[in-house]
Design a protein around this motif. Structure first.
Motif, mmCIF file in Angstrom:
data_model
loop_
_atom_site.group_PDB
_atom_site.id
_atom_site.type_symbol
_atom_site.label_atom_id
_atom_site.label_comp_id
_atom_site.label_asym_id
_atom_site.label_seq_id
_atom_site.Cartn_x
_atom_site.Cartn_y
_atom_site.Cartn_z
ATOM 1 N N GLN A 205 132.585 64.613 64.026
ATOM 2 C CA GLN A 205 133.031 64.369 62.649
ATOM 3 C C GLN A 205 132.082 65.118 61.715
ATOM 4 O O GLN A 205 131.135 64.546 61.175
ATOM 5 N N ALA A 206 132.327 66.387 61.554
ATOM 6 C CA ALA A 206 131.408 67.236 60.794
ATOM 7 C C ALA A 206 131.370 66.876 59.322
ATOM 8 O O ALA A 206 130.355 67.036 58.660
ATOM 9 N N ASN A 207 132.468 66.364 58.776
ATOM 10 C CA ASN A 207 132.541 66.098 57.344
ATOM 11 C C ASN A 207 132.287 64.619 57.003
ATOM 12 O O ASN A 207 132.453 64.214 55.860
ATOM 13 N N ALA A 208 131.983 63.825 57.981
ATOM 14 C CA ALA A 208 131.797 62.391 57.726
ATOM 15 C C ALA A 208 130.520 62.152 56.933
ATOM 16 O O ALA A 208 129.520 62.846 57.107
ATOM 17 N N GLN A 209 130.575 61.163 56.038
ATOM 18 C CA GLN A 209 129.415 60.808 55.217
ATOM 19 C C GLN A 209 128.576 59.739 55.927
ATOM 20 O O GLN A 209 128.258 58.705 55.360
ATOM 21 N N THR A 210 128.240 59.994 57.149
ATOM 22 C CA THR A 210 127.469 59.034 57.949
ATOM 23 C C THR A 210 125.979 59.294 57.769
ATOM 24 O O THR A 210 125.539 60.451 57.756
ATOM 25 N N GLN A 211 125.216 58.225 57.642
ATOM 26 C CA GLN A 211 123.765 58.330 57.501
ATOM 27 C C GLN A 211 123.124 58.038 58.854
ATOM 28 O O GLN A 211 123.448 57.040 59.508
ATOM 29 N N TYR A 212 122.193 58.902 59.275
ATOM 30 C CA TYR A 212 121.611 58.809 60.617
ATOM 31 C C TYR A 212 120.127 58.414 60.533
ATOM 32 O O TYR A 212 119.384 58.909 59.672
#
Length: 633
Positions: A587-594
């Motif tokens: 998911q290249a465009n996901a706004q996920t925080q790692y």
């Protein structure tokens, strides 16, 4: 000292010592229970004697009343007996030679006497029975009234025998048999039978032709049995813990001797040990918090859990100081600054102490300046460590009751004498009201192993590592620690922690985060870390999904579409950075925080600088630091 350590002999000695200790405790407990039972028997005998004396005085008084007059009249008898009985609910009445009712102390009892039954025993003595009453009959010298009865109500008898708590008391006579409420409630299990004693007292009053039996049974209540076995288990646990610690002490002594011979004491060894103990510290902090949040925990157990949490907090502080001491000697301390919500970051520190039960008799007051900017760029992990380290020291070593913490921001030139560039600093003032620090104790700033033998606090264990480490940490990252202590007035510690911020964002506030709406994926192959991290986030009402391997993590990443991903750096098939790279490809465009969770800091992880969008957190998992970094993209 050369010796050959035999683990089998050591275990045998430990088991033998524990068995002896438990046996002594069990023997002492049973003896104490038997003594308590004997005291109850003595108390009951004294009560019975007092009761007999009262009965005897009343009956003798009535007999004397009849002897003092040629013929006692009915109204005289009624007045005399009412005055004699007072507030008692007892009754006194006489019978004629024809066994009919003669005089009665109170006419209101007359209807009850219609149920009176009288019999002559084998000795020719008259006995009587009356429902709900215990009767004592005697012969008197009045020819027209030869029989006298004194009756006490059963409810009064029940009231008296219910006074003994945790005791089954049964009263039996030829007229009636009653027992108290404890006889109905006591368990008859085999375990409770091991903690029971029974005594029968046969009491005879020949002058009144009256006898009865008192059965006294003392049985431990379920709570006492549970407490007994809890103490035994605690003894076994404490002994096991002591022997395990002693075993590790002996093993560490052997290890130390070997390392000394090999001359391999270095920073890598200290870092390795710190890495290994972070997992159990994390489990101890997390599980103790889970226990504390359980609704059935009693106040007594809650106090113990609070002490355990406080001790775990100090243990974590010692572990962190040890690692940073190692790094400071090698000059390896650097800042890892990220933008944080200032008030939330400081508020998380306050919440951290709100959850801890600080030492008894101590108070902690925070004051946060209104001039603080909304967002600053700071190394929140090291800021958290420095503040909590100094507050912990004040709470632990100060002899005063109040500890105060004031936080604001200032701008000034660097602390290096050659620096003319003005920078921003978080300024923290920590003040206590104790005896103050001696001159020798102040040397802890430059020597962590200084011991003041004359200090009034010499009974408090300390090597000064926290104060020294914070001083070295601030010095290496461009900050400053100042210490001012006056005898009998307390100690002030001023900390300057470097930070950065944009003055144009001074009035801006980050939008609040609604934790219930956030989905978090947690990946860790250690079940302790996974369970504790999940519990700590669930307490904040996050929606969490936990997996213990990288393959399942990728599957859950697709299914759950999490807002936040927390990954342990050391996994089974790949490291955390490699797993996050695969998630980004999915998911290249996901706004996920790692987030990467590791025993090492960011600078010790290879290629960490190539991932500016990933936040690196050190174990054990700290909710306050996590919340400070949450929502920053």
């Amino acid at each position: 000292m050369n010796y050959k350590f035999n683990i089998h002999s050591y275990i045998c000695v430990c088991v033998l010592f524990t068995t002896v200790l438990v046996t002594l405790f069990v023997s002492h407990s049973l003896e104490e229970f038997k003594r308590n039972h004997d005291k109850k028997v003595v108390t009951l005998m004294a009560f019975s004697q007092e009761k007999h004396l009262q009965h005897k005085l009343i009956i003798n008084a009535v007999k004397s009343f009849f002897k003092s007059s040629v013929r006692v009249k009915k109204n005289e008898f009624s007045i005399f007996t009412r005055e004699l009985l007072g507030a008692r609910e007892a009754l006194i009445f006489t019978l004629t030679p024809e066994m009919t009712l003669g005089y009665i102390s109170d006419e209101k009892f007359a209807p009850k006497l219609e149920q009176l039954k009288t019999i002559l025993d084998e000795h020719g003595k008259l006995r009587g029975t009356l429902d709900n009453y215990e009767l004592i009959g005697v012969n008197i010298s009045a020819p027209h009234m030869p029989y006298l009865f004194y009756g006490t109500p059963i409810k009064r008898l029940l009231f008296n025998i219910n006074k003994l708590n945790d005791t089954c008391l049964q009263y039996s006579s030829s007229q009636l048999s009653v027992k108290n409420q404890n006889c109905m409630m006591q368990s008859t299990s085999m375990i409770s039978g091991l903690f029971s004693y029974n005594t029968k007292l046969k009491i005879s009053l020949p002058e009144y032709n009256f006898d009865y039996t008192l059965s006294i049974g003392s049985r431990a209540s379920p709570s006492m049995i549970i407490e007994f076995f809890c103490v035994i288990l605690s003894l076994i646990f404490i002994c096991s813990l002591i022997f395990v610690l002693l075993y590790f002490k002996l093993e560490n002594k052997r290890l130390f001797q070997r390392i000394t011979r090999e001359n391999k004491l270095n920073v890598a060894m200290v870092s390795s040990i710190n890495h290994e103990i972070r997992t159990p510290i994390n489990a101890l902090l997390g599980y103790s918090q889970m226990l504390r949040d359980m609704p059935q925990i009693s106040d007594e157990h809650s106090v113990l859990i609070d002490k355990m949490q406080w001790s775990a907090n100090l243990l974590y502080s010692v572990a962190e100081n040890t690692l940073n001491y190692s790094k400071s000697t090698a000059g390896a301390l650097v800042l890892d600054s990220t933008p944080v919500n200032t008030l939330q970051c400081i508020g998380n520190i306050q919440d951290y102490y709100n959850k801890l039960s600080i030492p008894a008799g101590k108070t902690l007051d925070f004051h946060v300046s209104e001039t603080l900017p909304a967002v600053i760029s700071v190394d929140s992990a090291k800021l958290f460590q420095v503040i909590t380290n100094m507050i912990n020291n004040a709470l632990k070593y100060s002899t005063g009751k109040a500890v105060r913490c004031h936080i604001d921001i200032c701008q000034r030139a660097g602390f290096n004498e050659e620096s003319i560039i003005r920078g921003y600093y978080i300024r923290i003032l920590i003040q206590d009201s104790g005896l103050g620090m001696s001159t020798l104790t102040k040397e802890l700033l430059i020597n962590p192993f200084t011991v003041d033998a004359k200090s009034k606090l010499k009974h408090v264990s300390s090597i000064g590592l926290g104060l020294y480490t914070c001083n070295q940490l601030l010095a290496q990252i461009g900050g400053k620690l100042r210490l001012h202590s006056v005898k009998n007035e307390g100690t002030k510690i001023m900390l300057h922690f470097p930070c950065q911020f944009d003055p144009s964002r001074l009035s801006q506030r980050l939008n609040p985060i609604h934790y219930r709406e956030m989905h978090i994926l947690i990946v860790d192959d250690n079940s302790f870390n996974l369970e504790v991290c999940n519990a700590m986030l669930a307490e904040k009402q996050f929606n969490t999904v936990c997996v213990n391997n990288s393959k399942m993590a990728l599957t859950q990443f697709v299914n759950a579409e999490p807002d936040v991903v927390i990954v342990d750096y050391q996994l089974d098939e790949m490291n955390g950075l490699e797993l996050i790279a695969k998630m980004k490809c999915i998911q290249a465009n996901a706004q996920t925080q790692y987030f990467i969770l590791s025993a090492n800091n960011k600078n010790e992880i290879v290629d960490s600088a190539c991932h500016p969008d990933i936040y690196f957190m050190q174990k054990p998992f700290n909710t306050a630091i996590f919340l400070s970094c949450l929502g920053k993209k």
